[in-house]
Design a protein around this motif. Structure first.
Motif, short mmCIF file in Angstrom:
data_model
loop_
_atom_site.label_atom_id
_atom_site.label_comp_id
_atom_site.label_asym_id
_atom_site.label_seq_id
_atom_site.Cartn_x
_atom_site.Cartn_y
_atom_site.Cartn_z
N GLN A 100 0.87 -1.18 0.00
CA GLN A 100 0.00 0.00 0.00
C GLN A 100 0.90 1.23 0.00
O GLN A 100 2.01 1.20 0.56
CB GLN A 100 -0.92 -0.02 1.22
N HIS A 102 1.59 4.05 1.47
CA HIS A 102 2.42 4.57 2.58
C HIS A 102 3.44 3.58 3.13
O HIS A 102 4.18 3.88 4.04
CB HIS A 102 1.58 5.18 3.71
N ARG A 103 3.49 2.38 2.57
CA ARG A 103 4.49 1.39 2.98
C ARG A 103 5.76 1.49 2.14
O ARG A 103 6.80 0.98 2.56
CB ARG A 103 3.91 -0.03 2.85
N HIS A 181 -4.20 -7.80 3.54
CA HIS A 181 -4.76 -6.52 3.11
C HIS A 181 -4.46 -6.34 1.62
O HIS A 181 -5.30 -5.93 0.84
CB HIS A 181 -4.11 -5.43 3.94
N ASP A 200 0.04 -4.24 7.66
CA ASP A 200 -1.42 -4.12 7.60
C ASP A 200 -2.17 -5.41 7.90
O ASP A 200 -3.37 -5.48 7.67
CB ASP A 200 -1.83 -3.54 6.24
N TYR A 203 -4.89 -4.06 12.51
CA TYR A 203 -5.30 -2.69 12.82
C TYR A 203 -5.92 -2.74 14.21
O TYR A 203 -6.72 -3.64 14.48
CB TYR A 203 -6.44 -2.22 11.90
N HIS A 238 -1.84 0.04 11.90
CA HIS A 238 -2.57 1.26 12.26
C HIS A 238 -3.04 1.11 13.70
O HIS A 238 -3.53 0.06 14.08
CB HIS A 238 -3.78 1.47 11.35
ZN LIG Z 1 -2.34 0.70 5.71
#
Ligand SMILES: [Zn+2]
Length: 310
Positions: A100, A102-103, A181, A200, A203, A238
């Protein structure tokens, strides 16, 4: 004179605002030289640089290890400065736990600073497939923060489902259990410290998102494997640093609820509307942030995946 006074007031306002502003990432020390950087549980915003997720920094005598690289060069620089503050050293290695935005979109910045980018082949395959569309999707929120961004997955990704690494004397394992995810998501496990950077897979405090790319059934299996490592501390993808019980409730139990419910209804060919109606109320998880925005969509995407048999 008036102009100078106005400029002074402006500067003062800025200083006060900054003094009271929430830091972008909250730092938490988990063990000697092992830190979590905890980002906001809200959405990707221009103001948070898309750092609405958690990251990790590990100190070694030979440089810092960074877990995940942020969604842009601007975000990567913010992570770099956190790593520098915590270790006094440059980032020498960057590990990607997933694909994803932001990774991993900050990879190119770190590679340009001489860092080695580390990921499994499976993760890189998904990054290559999704990179361009991710930048398009982020443009609306992150605007010029994305200018000049280069897509750079690890140049020499590791084959297989497990890589045992020793970086600057620190032992780490990259473990892939199943598609979660995103396809090819991994966890980073510190066997000595028993600390899990779950990416991910987990969460907490906020509801997880079952996306079109997510396979809820294999995600649940991967979650169970991750918890079976018996981590002392978990840095979730998260939410706040937690233990297994909290991860179980906020992610494991929720995934089980969605998977069991939608699988049964798909077998009965109930239809997606009936599935959302039957499972749309989930009192056990209502307290999680973003529940009202995400839950029904999660149910419908999980249902449709079972219905299509993919
Ligand atoms: Zn994420």
């Amino acid at each position: 004179m008036k102009k100078i006074a106005a400029a002074l007031i402006g500067a003062l306002l800025l200083i006060t605002q900054n003094a009271f502003a929430e830091p972008l990432l909250k730092t938490e020390k988990l063990a000697d030289g092992v830190f979590a950087l905890v980002g906001s549980t809200g959405g990707r915003l221009y103001e948070n640089l898309g750092l609405n997720a958690n990251y990790g920094v590990i100190d070694t005598p030979e440089g810092a290890i960074l877990i995940d690289s942020g969604a842009s060069t601007v975000a990567a620089k913010a992570l770099e400065s956190e790593a520098k503050k915590l270790t006094g050293k440059p980032v020498r290695w960057v590990i990607n736990t997933g694909s994803q935005d932001h990774r991993w979109l900050g990879n190119a910045y770190f590679a340009g600073q001489g860092a080695e980018i580390i990921a499994l082949e499976r993760t890189v395959a998904t990054q290559k497939r999704l990179g361009l569309s991710q930048i398009d999707a982020l443009r609306h929120e992150l605007k010029e923060q994305l200018d000049g961004l280069k897509i750079m997955p690890a140049a020499k990704p590791q084959a297989g489902d497990k890589a045992s690494l020793t970086l600057g004397g620190r032992k780490l394992e990259l473990r892939y259990f199943a598609d979660a995810h995103f396809a090819g998501d991994i966890v980073v496990w510190l066997p000595t410290e028993k600390i899990l950077f779950s990416g991910d897979h987990i969460y907490v405090d906020r509801l997880l998102g079952i996306l079109a790319e997510s396979n809820s059934e294999t995600w649940l299996a991967a979650f169970n494997h991750a918890i079976a490592l018996q981590p002392k501390r978990i840095v979730p993808g998260h939410g706040q640093v937690c233990d297994s019980a909290k991860a179980q409730h906020d992610s494991g139990d929720y995934l089980a609820f969605v998977v069991q419910g939608t699988k049964k209804l798909a077998e009965d060919m109930a239809g997606v509307d009936a599935a959302v109606k039957a499972l749309g109320d989930a009192p056990a998880f209502k307290h999680l942030l973003n529940f009202s925005d995400l839950h029904k969509g999660n149910v419908s995407r999980a249902y449709l995946r079972f219905e299509s048999g993919s």
